[in-house]
Design a protein around this motif. Sequence first.
Motif, PDB file in Angstrom:
ATOM      1  N   PRO A 181      -0.838   3.223  -9.370  1.00 13.92           N
ATOM      2  CA  PRO A 181      -1.160   4.134  -8.263  1.00 13.92           C
ATOM      3  C   PRO A 181      -1.425   5.551  -8.742  1.00 13.92           C
ATOM      4  O   PRO A 181      -0.943   5.977  -9.786  1.00 13.92           O
ATOM      5  CB  PRO A 181       0.096   4.087  -7.394  1.00 13.92           C
ATOM      6  CG  PRO A 181       1.201   3.786  -8.363  1.00 13.92           C
ATOM      7  CD  PRO A 181       0.605   2.894  -9.421  1.00 13.92           C
ATOM      8  N   THR A 183      -2.603   9.655  -6.733  1.00  7.95           N
ATOM      9  CA  THR A 183      -2.913  10.359  -5.491  1.00  7.95           C
ATOM     10  C   THR A 183      -4.371  10.769  -5.499  1.00  7.95           C
ATOM     11  O   THR A 183      -4.801  11.545  -6.343  1.00  7.95           O
ATOM     12  CB  THR A 183      -2.020  11.596  -5.323  1.00  7.95           C
ATOM     13  OG1 THR A 183      -0.657  11.184  -5.288  1.00  7.95           O
ATOM     14  CG2 THR A 183      -2.366  12.333  -4.030  1.00  7.95           C
ATOM     15  N   MET A 184      -5.110  10.248  -4.522  1.00  2.02           N
ATOM     16  CA  MET A 184      -6.536  10.529  -4.366  1.00  2.02           C
ATOM     17  C   MET A 184      -6.721  11.494  -3.202  1.00  2.02           C
ATOM     18  O   MET A 184      -5.992  11.435  -2.207  1.00  2.02           O
ATOM     19  CB  MET A 184      -7.283   9.224  -4.104  1.00  2.02           C
ATOM     20  CG  MET A 184      -8.795   9.321  -4.040  1.00  2.02           C
ATOM     21  SD  MET A 184      -9.530   7.656  -3.930  1.00  2.02           S
ATOM     22  CE  MET A 184     -11.274   8.061  -4.016  1.00  2.02           C
ATOM     23  N   HIS A 200      -3.851  10.677  -0.398  1.00  4.39           N
ATOM     24  CA  HIS A 200      -3.311   9.357  -0.130  1.00  4.39           C
ATOM     25  C   HIS A 200      -3.191   8.597  -1.450  1.00  4.39           C
ATOM     26  O   HIS A 200      -3.926   8.865  -2.395  1.00  4.39           O
ATOM     27  CB  HIS A 200      -4.196   8.595   0.858  1.00  4.39           C
ATOM     28  CG  HIS A 200      -5.615   8.417   0.406  1.00  4.39           C
ATOM     29  ND1 HIS A 200      -6.511   9.473   0.321  1.00  4.39           N
ATOM     30  CD2 HIS A 200      -6.287   7.321  -0.013  1.00  4.39           C
ATOM     31  CE1 HIS A 200      -7.676   9.018  -0.107  1.00  4.39           C
ATOM     32  NE2 HIS A 200      -7.565   7.737  -0.338  1.00  4.39           N
ATOM     33  N   VAL A 202      -3.583   5.517  -3.916  1.00  3.53           N
ATOM     34  CA  VAL A 202      -4.456   4.360  -4.135  1.00  3.53           C
ATOM     35  C   VAL A 202      -3.997   3.669  -5.416  1.00  3.53           C
ATOM     36  O   VAL A 202      -3.796   4.314  -6.446  1.00  3.53           O
ATOM     37  CB  VAL A 202      -5.932   4.789  -4.265  1.00  3.53           C
ATOM     38  CG1 VAL A 202      -6.819   3.581  -4.532  1.00  3.53           C
ATOM     39  CG2 VAL A 202      -6.390   5.516  -3.012  1.00  3.53           C
ATOM     40  N   ASP A 203      -3.821   2.357  -5.349  1.00  6.23           N
ATOM     41  CA  ASP A 203      -3.443   1.574  -6.526  1.00  6.23           C
ATOM     42  C   ASP A 203      -4.721   1.019  -7.153  1.00  6.23           C
ATOM     43  O   ASP A 203      -5.412   0.198  -6.545  1.00  6.23           O
ATOM     44  CB  ASP A 203      -2.514   0.441  -6.116  1.00  6.23           C
ATOM     45  CG  ASP A 203      -1.749  -0.138  -7.297  1.00  6.23           C
ATOM     46  OD1 ASP A 203      -2.186   0.082  -8.449  1.00  6.23           O
ATOM     47  OD2 ASP A 203      -0.724  -0.812  -7.084  1.00  6.23           O
ATOM     48  N   VAL A 204      -5.046   1.483  -8.341  1.00  8.24           N
ATOM     49  CA  VAL A 204      -6.288   1.117  -9.009  1.00  8.24           C
ATOM     50  C   VAL A 204      -5.986   0.164 -10.161  1.00  8.24           C
ATOM     51  O   VAL A 204      -5.215   0.525 -11.068  1.00  8.24           O
ATOM     52  CB  VAL A 204      -7.014   2.369  -9.543  1.00  8.24           C
ATOM     53  CG1 VAL A 204      -8.293   1.990 -10.272  1.00  8.24           C
ATOM     54  CG2 VAL A 204      -7.311   3.334  -8.408  1.00  8.24           C
ATOM     55  N   ALA A 300     -12.765   5.470  -6.432  1.00  8.00           N
ATOM     56  CA  ALA A 300     -11.353   5.647  -6.783  1.00  8.00           C
ATOM     57  C   ALA A 300     -11.166   5.595  -8.302  1.00  8.00           C
ATOM     58  O   ALA A 300     -10.362   6.361  -8.861  1.00  8.00           O
ATOM     59  CB  ALA A 300     -10.504   4.568  -6.107  1.00  8.00           C
ATOM     60  N   LYS A 304      -9.593   8.652 -10.428  1.00  3.62           N
ATOM     61  CA  LYS A 304      -8.401   8.465 -11.247  1.00  3.62           C
ATOM     62  C   LYS A 304      -8.679   8.893 -12.680  1.00  3.62           C
ATOM     63  O   LYS A 304      -7.865   9.587 -13.307  1.00  3.62           O
ATOM     64  CB  LYS A 304      -7.928   7.020 -11.214  1.00  3.62           C
ATOM     65  CG  LYS A 304      -6.646   6.830 -12.010  1.00  3.62           C
ATOM     66  CD  LYS A 304      -6.041   5.460 -11.869  1.00  3.62           C
ATOM     67  CE  LYS A 304      -4.687   5.423 -12.591  1.00  3.62           C
ATOM     68  NZ  LYS A 304      -4.043   4.102 -12.502  1.00  3.62           N
ATOM     69  N   THR A 367     -19.293   2.926  -4.393  1.00  5.82           N
ATOM     70  CA  THR A 367     -18.577   3.013  -3.116  1.00  5.82           C
ATOM     71  C   THR A 367     -19.466   3.554  -2.000  1.00  5.82           C
ATOM     72  O   THR A 367     -20.176   4.545  -2.179  1.00  5.82           O
ATOM     73  CB  THR A 367     -17.341   3.912  -3.276  1.00  5.82           C
ATOM     74  OG1 THR A 367     -16.498   3.364  -4.296  1.00  5.82           O
ATOM     75  CG2 THR A 367     -16.556   4.018  -1.984  1.00  5.82           C
ATOM     76  N   TYR A 372     -11.328   8.807   4.451  1.00  2.54           N
ATOM     77  CA  TYR A 372     -10.056   8.350   3.912  1.00  2.54           C
ATOM     78  C   TYR A 372      -9.117   7.957   5.047  1.00  2.54           C
ATOM     79  O   TYR A 372      -9.300   8.392   6.200  1.00  2.54           O
ATOM     80  CB  TYR A 372      -9.415   9.470   3.087  1.00  2.54           C
ATOM     81  CG  TYR A 372     -10.101   9.783   1.776  1.00  2.54           C
ATOM     82  CD1 TYR A 372     -10.857   8.832   1.090  1.00  2.54           C
ATOM     83  CD2 TYR A 372      -9.981  11.054   1.216  1.00  2.54           C
ATOM     84  CE1 TYR A 372     -11.467   9.137  -0.118  1.00  2.54           C
ATOM     85  CE2 TYR A 372     -10.577  11.365  -0.008  1.00  2.54           C
ATOM     86  CZ  TYR A 372     -11.332  10.403  -0.664  1.00  2.54           C
ATOM     87  OH  TYR A 372     -11.918  10.705  -1.853  1.00  2.54           O
TER      88      TYR A 372
END
Length: 437
Positions: A181, A183-184, A200, A202-204, A300, A304, A367, A372
């Motif tokens: 994860p 924070t994006m 928020h 996001v788990d990448v 994302a 990241k 994307t 968001y």
Amino acid sequence: MTVETERLRSAVAVELDRARRRTTTLTEAVDDDDLVRQHSRLMSPLVWDLAHVGNQEELWLVRDVGGREPVRRDIDELYDAFQHARADRPALPLLNPAEARAYVATVRDKALDVLDAVRLDGRPLVTGGFAFGMIVQHEQQHDETMLATHQLRTGPPVLHAEPPPPARVPATGEVFIPGGPFTMGTDTEPWALDNERPAHVVDVPAFHLDVAPVTNARYAEFIDAGGYDDARWWSEAGWAHRQRAGLGAPLHWRRDGDRWVYTRFGRTVPVAPDEPVVHVCFHEAQAFAAWAGRRLPTEAEWEKAARFDPATGRSRRYPWGDEDAQERHANLGQRHLSPAPVGAYPDGASPHGVQQLIGDVWEWTSTDFHGYPGFRAFPYREYSEVFFSPEYKVLRGGSFGTDRAACRGTFRNWDYPIRRQIFAGFRCARDAEPGES
């Protein structure tokens, strides 16, 4: 009145002036005939952009924030970007160059009066100088649009700048970005626009990303391998567009004997092999990635790679840290009139060693443009929300024509996947292998 408030007022005034000086450079580099001419149906006449930035400044700073009487209410409809397509704007009864210059000067005087008088706290529109920052960014965004118009005009060169710095370090291959994860987006950047908010998690999943954007030399290999003629590499929509538009190379490239040349701001020169490729659409970028056995990164993944610091577990403002962009970090602000060679900005690298994520070329991602989780339109729906659609793809990172005020690790751009007049390139990604860590 606090010292902090006075510093903010001074900083806002500096940014307003910096944007206006760039606008002046772009509009005074050509004569009045060029200002009113439409150089491409994809773009407005330069004189429309000039008056439009003044009209937006009047609407938000003079009338809304300042509560002052209108300067020219009668021209609001002419300079509303949603009322008239770019192709139709030359036929409108626009302000002529002298009128446009006088109008934006009058508006600016009134906006500075408002800046001197208004409280920069209380309501969200003015807290932290947000409305002023929004107008700074709006003008700088139109300056980049006007720079793209200059690229499309014909005739002798009228813009001049020093060449970008040479490569300082190797910038080839790829880096591994571990999964997990991050924070994006942001809740803390004072001038961040609504589509960058809220922050928020996001788990990448783990992935690999190119160290640098794809270069002209590498893209030429795709062309030489018949990439434009092989439907295997293209999506259905991309292949249909490639055939319809007759695409065969990046915009502004042409063959000169056994080499490629391109025309950039009125100068025709050999294609520089180590520069990031620019003026390619999403479909071209996606086809190259497929040919190379790779893919475009998601938005994302891009963010990241650009912001996440594994040493601290937090997201930075920029790849290099929280410091504002300096000349050593990135190729921004029309300081040069081309992308820099890959490897030219090692001081701007991310913690994982990814280079030139900021500046040089906007980077296509895979994307679609969307809000968001928890998105709230502010201060008006027409900035972002009306564009949320699979019709638009997200671009990240800014270009050599993007100003630092309108570029940060959370900043989001978007456009149709067929657009090539923008200063867009790309880098590739690929999934991590099972068990790779």
